[in-house]
Design a protein around this motif. Structure first.
Motif, PDB file in Angstrom:
ATOM      1  N   TRP A 158       0.836  -1.192   0.000  1.00 30.67           N
ATOM      2  CA  TRP A 158       0.000   0.000   0.000  1.00 30.67           C
ATOM      3  C   TRP A 158       0.877   1.251   0.000  1.00 30.67           C
ATOM      4  O   TRP A 158       0.635   2.196  -0.742  1.00 30.67           O
ATOM      5  N   LEU A 159       1.932   1.234   0.828  1.00 28.11           N
ATOM      6  CA  LEU A 159       2.860   2.362   0.876  1.00 28.11           C
ATOM      7  C   LEU A 159       3.583   2.526  -0.460  1.00 28.11           C
ATOM      8  O   LEU A 159       3.707   3.643  -0.979  1.00 28.11           O
ATOM      9  N   ALA A 160       4.055   1.413  -1.040  1.00 26.25           N
ATOM     10  CA  ALA A 160       4.790   1.470  -2.311  1.00 26.25           C
ATOM     11  C   ALA A 160       3.923   2.043  -3.421  1.00 26.25           C
ATOM     12  O   ALA A 160       4.406   2.823  -4.260  1.00 26.25           O
ATOM     13  N   GLU A 161       2.642   1.678  -3.458  1.00 24.43           N
ATOM     14  CA  GLU A 161       1.727   2.210  -4.471  1.00 24.43           C
ATOM     15  C   GLU A 161       1.615   3.726  -4.396  1.00 24.43           C
ATOM     16  O   GLU A 161       1.279   4.381  -5.375  1.00 24.43           O
ATOM     17  N   ARG A 162       1.898   4.291  -3.229  1.00 25.94           N
ATOM     18  CA  ARG A 162       1.791   5.731  -3.015  1.00 25.94           C
ATOM     19  C   ARG A 162       3.154   6.413  -2.983  1.00 25.94           C
ATOM     20  O   ARG A 162       3.267   7.590  -2.649  1.00 25.94           O
ATOM     21  N   GLY A 163       4.197   5.652  -3.305  1.00 21.06           N
ATOM     22  CA  GLY A 163       5.543   6.219  -3.338  1.00 21.06           C
ATOM     23  C   GLY A 163       6.130   6.531  -1.977  1.00 21.06           C
ATOM     24  O   GLY A 163       7.028   7.359  -1.855  1.00 21.06           O
ATOM     25  N   VAL A 164       5.656   5.845  -0.942  1.00 16.73           N
ATOM     26  CA  VAL A 164       6.140   6.073   0.420  1.00 16.73           C
ATOM     27  C   VAL A 164       7.042   4.906   0.804  1.00 16.73           C
ATOM     28  O   VAL A 164       6.602   3.755   0.815  1.00 16.73           O
ATOM     29  N   ALA A 165       8.286   5.218   1.124  1.00 15.68           N
ATOM     30  CA  ALA A 165       9.230   4.176   1.524  1.00 15.68           C
ATOM     31  C   ALA A 165       9.158   3.960   3.036  1.00 15.68           C
ATOM     32  O   ALA A 165       9.011   4.927   3.797  1.00 15.68           O
ATOM     33  N   PRO A 166       9.277   2.722   3.478  1.00 17.43           N
ATOM     34  CA  PRO A 166       9.354   2.476   4.921  1.00 17.43           C
ATOM     35  C   PRO A 166      10.591   3.161   5.509  1.00 17.43           C
ATOM     36  O   PRO A 166      11.646   3.215   4.865  1.00 17.43           O
TER      37      PRO A 166
END
Length: 171
Positions: A40-48
Motif C-alpha cells: 500500500w505504501l509502495a503504491e503511493r511512493g512512500v518508503a518504509p
C-alpha cells in the motif's frame, strides 16, 4: 543471543498499521498483513523508514490462549494520510517518543518471549517504572515494541534475524 538491556531515547515515529485481536495461535493472520501495508505504501511512493514492528497494546503473558491486542505496522518518515483506498482497517498512527528499555536479539522469533522477560526483570531490578498498567484484560502498555531489522527476503534463516525489543518507561 541478546544484547544487554539499556535505556534509550526514542523520538515519535509515524507509521501505517493494522490493529487486531489475536492469540499466539492466530498471530500469523495479523503478521501476514505486513506485506499488504508495505505494498500500500509502495503504491503511493512512500518508503518504509525502518523494518516492520508489532506493538503490543494489551497482552497477558501468563495465558497463551487469551486474546491480546496488537498493532502490526510499518514506520514511515512523515505521517501518511489515508485516502480511503487502503481498506477500512489500515490506519495512520504515531509511536510515542520517550525513554525506553531496549535490547537487540539475534535469533529465532520464538525466543523473543524469554528475551522480553529478561528485559523486564532487568528494568524491575533497576527500579524503573514501565509505562504499563494491569487490567482485567492483562497488561495495558503505553508502548511495547518488537521491531524486525532483518529483511526475510535477504535472510530467510530465522535463527539469524535481528529484532529490537523496546518497552516504554513511564514519564
Amino acid at each position: 543471543m541478546a544484547t544487554q538491556p539499556r535505556i534509550v531515547e526514542r523520538p515519535e515515529q509515524p507509521f501505517v498499521g493494522v490493529r487486531g485481536k489475536v492469540t499466539w495461535t492466530t498471530f500469523g493472520q495479523l503478521a501476514d498483513r505486513l506485506p499488504e501495508i508495505v505494498g500500500w505504501l509502495a503504491e503511493r511512493g512512500v518508503a518504509p523508514a525502518d523494518g516492520p514492528f508489532f506493538k503490543y497494546d494489551v497482552i497477558d503473558p501468563s495465558d497463551q490462549e487469551r486474546d491480546f491486542e496488537v498493532v502490526a505496522g510499518v514506520p514511515v518518515d512523515e505521517r501518511v494520510r489515508l485516502d480511503g483506498t487502503g481498506g477500512t482497517d489500515l490506519f495512520a498512527g504515531t509511536l510515542p517518543g520517550g525513554r525506553y528499555v531496549a535490547l537487540t536479539h539475534v535469533g529465532h522469533p520464538d525466543e523473543l518471549a524469554g528475551v522480553a522477560r529478561t528485559a523486564l526483570k532487568w528494568a524491575h531490578a533497576k527500579g524503573l517504572e514501565l509505562d504499563m498498567t494491569q487490567s482485567a484484560a492483562g497488561e495495558v502498555w503505553g508502548c511495547r515494541l518488537e521491531s524486525y531489522k532483518t529483511d526475510p527476503r535477504r535472510e530467510p534463516d530465522l535463527h539469524k534475524w535481528e529484532t529490537e525489543l523496546a518497552f516504554r518507561l513511564r514519564d
